[in-house]
Design a protein around this motif. Structure first.
Motif, PDB file in Angstrom:
ATOM      1  N   VAL A   9      -6.809   0.937  -7.493  1.00 42.53           N
ATOM      2  CA  VAL A   9      -7.552   2.199  -7.542  1.00 42.53           C
ATOM      3  C   VAL A   9      -6.550   3.334  -7.739  1.00 42.53           C
ATOM      4  CG1 VAL A   9      -9.454   1.361  -6.080  1.00 42.53           C
ATOM      5  CG2 VAL A   9      -7.484   2.490  -5.029  1.00 42.53           C
ATOM      6  N   SER A  10      -7.044   4.545  -7.877  1.00 41.91           N
ATOM      7  CA  SER A  10      -6.160   5.693  -8.083  1.00 41.91           C
ATOM      8  C   SER A  10      -5.533   6.136  -6.762  1.00 41.91           C
ATOM      9  CB  SER A  10      -6.936   6.860  -8.686  1.00 41.91           C
ATOM     10  OG  SER A  10      -7.851   7.375  -7.737  1.00 41.91           O
ATOM     11  N   VAL A  11      -4.415   6.843  -6.878  1.00 44.65           N
ATOM     12  CA  VAL A  11      -3.733   7.370  -5.701  1.00 44.65           C
ATOM     13  C   VAL A  11      -4.637   8.375  -4.990  1.00 44.65           C
ATOM     14  CG1 VAL A  11      -1.753   8.722  -4.900  1.00 44.65           C
ATOM     15  CG2 VAL A  11      -1.437   6.968  -6.651  1.00 44.65           C
ATOM     16  N   SER A  12      -5.347   9.192  -5.738  1.00 46.20           N
ATOM     17  CA  SER A  12      -6.227  10.177  -5.110  1.00 46.20           C
ATOM     18  C   SER A  12      -7.348   9.501  -4.327  1.00 46.20           C
ATOM     19  CB  SER A  12      -6.789  11.156  -6.146  1.00 46.20           C
ATOM     20  OG  SER A  12      -7.542  10.463  -7.117  1.00 46.20           O
ATOM     21  N   LEU A  13      -7.847   8.364  -4.815  1.00 42.41           N
ATOM     22  CA  LEU A  13      -8.877   7.646  -4.073  1.00 42.41           C
ATOM     23  C   LEU A  13      -8.284   7.072  -2.788  1.00 42.41           C
ATOM     24  CD1 LEU A  13     -11.707   6.573  -3.672  1.00 42.41           C
ATOM     25  CD2 LEU A  13     -11.105   4.612  -5.111  1.00 42.41           C
ATOM     26  N   VAL A  14      -7.082   6.538  -2.849  1.00 39.42           N
ATOM     27  CA  VAL A  14      -6.436   6.019  -1.639  1.00 39.42           C
ATOM     28  C   VAL A  14      -6.262   7.151  -0.629  1.00 39.42           C
ATOM     29  CG1 VAL A  14      -4.319   5.028  -0.672  1.00 39.42           C
ATOM     30  CG2 VAL A  14      -5.275   4.108  -2.783  1.00 39.42           C
ATOM     31  N   HIS A  15      -5.826   8.317  -1.104  1.00 40.43           N
ATOM     32  CA  HIS A  15      -5.668   9.471  -0.219  1.00 40.43           C
ATOM     33  C   HIS A  15      -7.000   9.797   0.453  1.00 40.43           C
ATOM     34  CE1 HIS A  15      -5.251  13.730   0.895  1.00 40.43           C
ATOM     35  NE2 HIS A  15      -4.003  13.377   1.149  1.00 40.43           N
TER      36      HIS A  15
ATOM     37  N   LEU B 255       7.766 -13.424   3.516  1.00 42.78           N
ATOM     38  CA  LEU B 255       9.101 -12.819   3.554  1.00 42.78           C
ATOM     39  C   LEU B 255       9.092 -11.406   2.985  1.00 42.78           C
ATOM     40  CD1 LEU B 255      11.278 -15.900   2.560  1.00 42.78           C
ATOM     41  CD2 LEU B 255      11.003 -14.883   4.842  1.00 42.78           C
ATOM     42  N   THR B 256       8.305 -11.195   1.956  1.00 42.55           N
ATOM     43  CA  THR B 256       8.202  -9.869   1.337  1.00 42.55           C
ATOM     44  C   THR B 256       7.610  -8.849   2.306  1.00 42.55           C
ATOM     45  OG1 THR B 256       7.957 -10.849  -0.853  1.00 42.55           O
ATOM     46  CG2 THR B 256       7.200  -8.578  -0.590  1.00 42.55           C
ATOM     47  N   HIS B 257       6.622  -9.278   3.083  1.00 41.44           N
ATOM     48  CA  HIS B 257       5.883  -8.350   3.945  1.00 41.44           C
ATOM     49  C   HIS B 257       6.312  -8.397   5.409  1.00 41.44           C
ATOM     50  CE1 HIS B 257       2.863  -7.043   1.009  1.00 41.44           C
ATOM     51  NE2 HIS B 257       3.014  -8.252   0.487  1.00 41.44           N
ATOM     52  N   ARG B 258       7.245  -9.259   5.768  1.00 46.38           N
ATOM     53  CA  ARG B 258       7.588  -9.490   7.163  1.00 46.38           C
ATOM     54  C   ARG B 258       7.949  -8.202   7.910  1.00 46.38           C
ATOM     55  NH1 ARG B 258      11.273  -9.825  10.495  1.00 46.38           N
ATOM     56  NH2 ARG B 258      11.328 -11.240  12.236  1.00 46.38           N
ATOM     57  N   ALA B 259       8.855  -7.413   7.375  1.00 48.67           N
ATOM     58  CA  ALA B 259       9.275  -6.182   8.061  1.00 48.67           C
ATOM     59  C   ALA B 259       8.105  -5.222   8.221  1.00 48.67           C
ATOM     60  CB  ALA B 259      10.414  -5.518   7.301  1.00 48.67           C
ATOM     61  N   ALA B 260       7.295  -5.082   7.189  1.00 46.66           N
ATOM     62  CA  ALA B 260       6.131  -4.189   7.270  1.00 46.66           C
ATOM     63  C   ALA B 260       5.115  -4.721   8.280  1.00 46.66           C
ATOM     64  CB  ALA B 260       5.485  -4.030   5.894  1.00 46.66           C
ATOM     65  N   LEU B 261       4.979  -6.035   8.365  1.00 43.17           N
ATOM     66  CA  LEU B 261       4.053  -6.626   9.337  1.00 43.17           C
ATOM     67  C   LEU B 261       4.512  -6.340  10.767  1.00 43.17           C
ATOM     68  CD1 LEU B 261       3.414 -10.032   7.545  1.00 43.17           C
ATOM     69  CD2 LEU B 261       1.703  -8.252   7.951  1.00 43.17           C
TER      70      LEU B 261
ATOM     71  N   ARG C  66     -10.624   0.542   5.363  1.00 40.75           N
ATOM     72  CA  ARG C  66      -9.814   0.045   6.467  1.00 40.75           C
ATOM     73  C   ARG C  66      -8.467  -0.454   5.971  1.00 40.75           C
ATOM     74  NH1 ARG C  66      -8.308  -4.404   7.709  1.00 40.75           N
ATOM     75  NH2 ARG C  66      -9.798  -5.481   6.427  1.00 40.75           N
ATOM     76  N   LEU C  67      -8.490  -1.214   4.901  1.00 40.36           N
ATOM     77  CA  LEU C  67      -7.249  -1.772   4.372  1.00 40.36           C
ATOM     78  C   LEU C  67      -6.307  -0.667   3.880  1.00 40.36           C
ATOM     79  CD1 LEU C  67      -5.597  -4.262   3.763  1.00 40.36           C
ATOM     80  CD2 LEU C  67      -6.786  -4.450   1.586  1.00 40.36           C
ATOM     81  N   ALA C  68      -6.853   0.328   3.195  1.00 39.18           N
ATOM     82  CA  ALA C  68      -6.029   1.452   2.727  1.00 39.18           C
ATOM     83  C   ALA C  68      -5.379   2.162   3.912  1.00 39.18           C
ATOM     84  CB  ALA C  68      -6.883   2.426   1.908  1.00 39.18           C
ATOM     85  N   PHE C  69      -6.166   2.405   4.951  1.00 37.44           N
ATOM     86  CA  PHE C  69      -5.646   3.072   6.150  1.00 37.44           C
ATOM     87  C   PHE C  69      -4.565   2.228   6.816  1.00 37.44           C
ATOM     88  CE2 PHE C  69      -5.719   3.559  10.765  1.00 37.44           C
ATOM     89  CZ  PHE C  69      -5.418   4.909  10.879  1.00 37.44           C
TER      90      PHE C  69
ATOM     91  N   GLY D  11       3.045   1.381   6.689  1.00 41.26           N
ATOM     92  CA  GLY D  11       4.123   2.176   6.121  1.00 41.26           C
ATOM     93  C   GLY D  11       4.216   2.150   4.607  1.00 41.26           C
ATOM     94  N   PHE D  12       3.185   1.657   3.947  1.00 40.42           N
ATOM     95  CA  PHE D  12       3.202   1.609   2.494  1.00 40.42           C
ATOM     96  C   PHE D  12       2.879   2.983   1.914  1.00 40.42           C
ATOM     97  CE2 PHE D  12       2.395  -2.772   3.701  1.00 40.42           C
ATOM     98  CZ  PHE D  12       3.276  -3.452   2.877  1.00 40.42           C
ATOM     99  N   THR D  13       3.461   3.276   0.755  1.00 41.75           N
ATOM    100  CA  THR D  13       3.178   4.542   0.096  1.00 41.75           C
ATOM    101  C   THR D  13       1.756   4.513  -0.472  1.00 41.75           C
ATOM    102  OG1 THR D  13       3.949   3.791  -2.073  1.00 41.75           O
ATOM    103  CG2 THR D  13       5.604   4.780  -0.591  1.00 41.75           C
ATOM    104  N   LEU D  14       1.233   5.705  -0.716  1.00 41.20           N
ATOM    105  CA  LEU D  14      -0.096   5.790  -1.330  1.00 41.20           C
ATOM    106  C   LEU D  14      -0.102   5.071  -2.679  1.00 41.20           C
ATOM    107  CD1 LEU D  14      -1.052   9.494  -0.523  1.00 41.20           C
ATOM    108  CD2 LEU D  14      -1.953   7.430   0.556  1.00 41.20           C
ATOM    109  N   GLN D  15       0.988   5.205  -3.420  1.00 39.64           N
ATOM    110  CA  GLN D  15       1.090   4.555  -4.729  1.00 39.64           C
ATOM    111  C   GLN D  15       1.031   3.034  -4.589  1.00 39.64           C
ATOM    112  OE1 GLN D  15       1.184   5.870  -7.939  1.00 39.64           O
ATOM    113  NE2 GLN D  15       0.862   3.722  -8.422  1.00 39.64           N
ATOM    114  N   HIS D  16       1.747   2.498  -3.613  1.00 34.45           N
ATOM    115  CA  HIS D  16       1.750   1.049  -3.408  1.00 34.45           C
ATOM    116  C   HIS D  16       0.352   0.560  -3.013  1.00 34.45           C
ATOM    117  CE1 HIS D  16       2.475  -2.805  -1.390  1.00 34.45           C
ATOM    118  NE2 HIS D  16       3.421  -2.954  -2.305  1.00 34.45           N
TER     119      HIS D  16
END
Length: 166
Positions: A142-148, A10-16, A120-123, A130-135
């Motif tokens: 990991v850090s936001v810069s690493l996700v970027h 239910l939490t992820h349904r819209a994003a899925l 792959r998962l980060a991308f 549609g998740f933010t880099l922070q999320h």
């Protein structure tokens, strides 16, 4: 555990749905894919150790969406289908554009499969989910810069694969 699964879904349904829609080409089919993913996810053995249930759910959605895209492409190639399609007004891309887009989608899918799991998962979470880099950073621990950097690496890899496709 079943309540945890339902809450996660239910939490992820819209994003899925947002994640599946570009792959399958429309929100209605994306809704079907997400529903099927929930059925498979909910039937999964609770005793099995799933380290990242959200990632697992996204992978089910991705695989089902890609399967549906392949199935749709196969169904379009059925004998006699051309006459039926010719009678319908077209509000979509030309056949050449559709084939080109399907080839690009297949190339991107292959490129994503070549990536390391975390990249792959980060991308997928950021660009497709549609998740933010922070999320994403919080989810991957990991850090936001690493996700970027991971998202950038994935984009570059996909672009290289697309440019290498005929």
């Amino acid at each position: 555990m079943a309540d945890d699964k339902l809450q996660l879904y239910l939490t992820h349904r819209a994003a899925l749905v947002d994640y599946a829609a570009p792959i399958v080409g429309c929100r209605a089919r994306a809704e079907d894919v997400v529903q099927e993913a929930w059925l498979r996810f909910s039937r999964h053995d609770d005793a099995a150790d799933i380290r990242h249930p959200a990632s697992y759910l996204y992978r089910i959605v991705r695989n089902l969406a890609l399967d549906q895209t392949r199935r749709s492409a196969t169904e379009k190639a059925q004998p006699g289908g051309d006459e039926l399609l010719a009678e319908l007004p077209s509000s979509t891309a030309s056949p050449e554009q559709a084939v080109s887009q399907q080839n690009e989608l297949a190339a991107i899918s292959r490129a994503l499969e070549e990536l390391p799991e975390r990249t792959r998962l980060a991308f997928e979470m950021h660009r497709l989910g549609g998740f933010t880099l922070q999320h994403v950073a919080t989810h991957l621990n990991v850090s936001v810069s690493l996700v970027h950097q991971l998202v950038h690496d994935a984009l570059r890899h996909c672009l290289e694969r697309l440019e290498g496709e005929p």
